[in-house]
Design a protein around this motif. Structure first.
Motif, PDB file in Angstrom:
ATOM      1  N   VAL A 166      -8.051  12.438   2.119  1.00  0.00           N
ATOM      2  CA  VAL A 166      -8.717  11.687   1.107  1.00  0.00           C
ATOM      3  C   VAL A 166      -9.973  11.925   1.239  1.00  0.00           C
ATOM      4  CG1 VAL A 166      -8.337   9.583  -0.792  1.00  0.00           C
ATOM      5  CG2 VAL A 166      -6.562  10.104   0.505  1.00  0.00           C
ATOM      6  N   LYS A 188      -5.909   8.649   5.246  1.00  0.00           N
ATOM      7  CA  LYS A 188      -7.495   7.858   4.978  1.00  0.00           C
ATOM      8  C   LYS A 188      -8.815   9.432   5.222  1.00  0.00           C
ATOM      9  CE  LYS A 188     -10.022   6.984   7.962  1.00  0.00           C
ATOM     10  NZ  LYS A 188     -10.801   6.965   9.559  1.00  0.00           N
ATOM     11  N   SER A 206       5.296   6.964  -6.464  1.00  0.00           N
ATOM     12  CA  SER A 206       4.524   6.138  -7.305  1.00  0.00           C
ATOM     13  C   SER A 206       3.984   7.054  -8.223  1.00  0.00           C
ATOM     14  CB  SER A 206       4.289   5.268  -6.715  1.00  0.00           C
ATOM     15  OG  SER A 206       2.839   4.751  -6.654  1.00  0.00           O
ATOM     16  N   ASN A 244       2.815   1.777  -3.274  1.00  0.00           N
ATOM     17  CA  ASN A 244       1.396   1.968  -4.815  1.00  0.00           C
ATOM     18  C   ASN A 244       1.116   3.469  -4.142  1.00  0.00           C
ATOM     19  OD1 ASN A 244       1.979  -0.361  -6.169  1.00  0.00           O
ATOM     20  ND2 ASN A 244       1.410  -1.435  -4.833  1.00  0.00           N
ATOM     21  N   TYR A 245       0.948   3.643  -2.773  1.00  0.00           N
ATOM     22  CA  TYR A 245      -0.237   4.837  -2.620  1.00  0.00           C
ATOM     23  C   TYR A 245       0.315   5.938  -1.835  1.00  0.00           C
ATOM     24  CZ  TYR A 245      -3.569   1.031  -4.540  1.00  0.00           C
ATOM     25  OH  TYR A 245      -3.649   0.290  -5.485  1.00  0.00           O
ATOM     26  N   VAL A 246       1.297   5.464  -1.626  1.00  0.00           N
ATOM     27  CA  VAL A 246       1.802   6.465  -0.646  1.00  0.00           C
ATOM     28  C   VAL A 246       2.932   7.037  -0.912  1.00  0.00           C
ATOM     29  CG1 VAL A 246       2.586   7.552   2.052  1.00  0.00           C
ATOM     30  CG2 VAL A 246       0.797   6.139   1.305  1.00  0.00           C
ATOM     31  N   LEU A 268       0.558  -1.498   0.181  1.00  0.00           N
ATOM     32  CA  LEU A 268      -0.223   0.177  -0.233  1.00  0.00           C
ATOM     33  C   LEU A 268       1.138   1.412   0.059  1.00  0.00           C
ATOM     34  CD1 LEU A 268      -2.764  -0.805   2.839  1.00  0.00           C
ATOM     35  CD2 LEU A 268      -3.027  -0.290   0.213  1.00  0.00           C
ATOM     36  N   TYR A 269       1.945   0.722   0.663  1.00  0.00           N
ATOM     37  CA  TYR A 269       2.848   2.460   0.881  1.00  0.00           C
ATOM     38  C   TYR A 269       3.436   2.216  -0.843  1.00  0.00           C
ATOM     39  CZ  TYR A 269       6.176   5.883   2.237  1.00  0.00           C
ATOM     40  OH  TYR A 269       7.604   6.446   1.988  1.00  0.00           O
ATOM     41  N   THR A 280       0.493   6.040  -8.971  1.00  0.00           N
ATOM     42  CA  THR A 280      -0.918   5.950  -8.702  1.00  0.00           C
ATOM     43  C   THR A 280      -0.724   6.320  -7.112  1.00  0.00           C
ATOM     44  OG1 THR A 280       0.175   3.590  -7.743  1.00  0.00           O
ATOM     45  CG2 THR A 280      -0.855   4.428  -9.754  1.00  0.00           C
ATOM     46  N   SER A 281       0.191   7.200  -7.015  1.00  0.00           N
ATOM     47  CA  SER A 281       0.264   7.954  -5.162  1.00  0.00           C
ATOM     48  C   SER A 281      -0.552   8.412  -5.043  1.00  0.00           C
ATOM     49  CB  SER A 281       1.611   8.508  -4.855  1.00  0.00           C
ATOM     50  OG  SER A 281       1.255   9.836  -5.056  1.00  0.00           O
ATOM     51  N   VAL A 282      -1.750   8.705  -3.776  1.00  0.00           N
ATOM     52  CA  VAL A 282      -2.311   9.957  -3.683  1.00  0.00           C
ATOM     53  C   VAL A 282      -2.101  11.413  -2.874  1.00  0.00           C
ATOM     54  CG1 VAL A 282      -4.288   7.960  -3.044  1.00  0.00           C
ATOM     55  CG2 VAL A 282      -2.846   9.401  -0.958  1.00  0.00           C
TER      56      VAL A 282
END
Length: 120
Positions: free
Chosen positions: A102, A99, A67, A61-63, A58-59, A69-71
């Motif tokens: 987001v 969370k 990445s 890919n999204y943090v 998760l880190y 795909t990071s948010v």
């Protein structure tokens, strides 16, 4: 099963008998439900070791800012998560700040624009 349920088989093989209603249980309650014998002696509930790989995925890919795909999270939140992980500390609440950011963005921007489009 309804749309608000979480099937844990995706996260932890062998848990297909568990279906958790996401709106009724916090992350802490979910962990205690699946891992009733988890060690909480230091009063900081840690991610179960079986889920470290998923958390790291998760880190990355999204943090992780590198990445694709990071948010779109604040640098402060990303830094706090990275620092916590660098100490090999994985409290169950490690992603809560992210969370919340987001969700705030979804409610204040995406949802607001969606409602405005419905009105036009």
């Amino acid at each position: 099963m309804d749309d608000n349920s979480v099937v844990l088989e995706d996260w932890l093989p062998g848990t297909s008998n568990y279906t958790i209603r996401a709106w009724t249980l916090t992350g802490v309650a979910i962990v205690y439900t699946i891992f009733p014998n988890i060690d909480n002696s230091d009063n900081v509930l840690q991610f179960p070791a079986e889920l470290f790989g998923k958390l790291k995925s998760l880190y990355w890919n999204y943090v992780d800012p590198g990445s694709y795909t990071s948010v779109n999270a604040s640098p402060q939140a990303v830094r706090r998560i990275a620092n916590t992980m660098s100490f090999k500390s994985y409290p169950i609440t490690i992603l809560d700040e992210l969370k919340n950011e987001v969700l705030f963005m979804l409610y204040s921007d995406v949802y607001t624009r969606f409602i405005q489009k419905l009105g036009t």
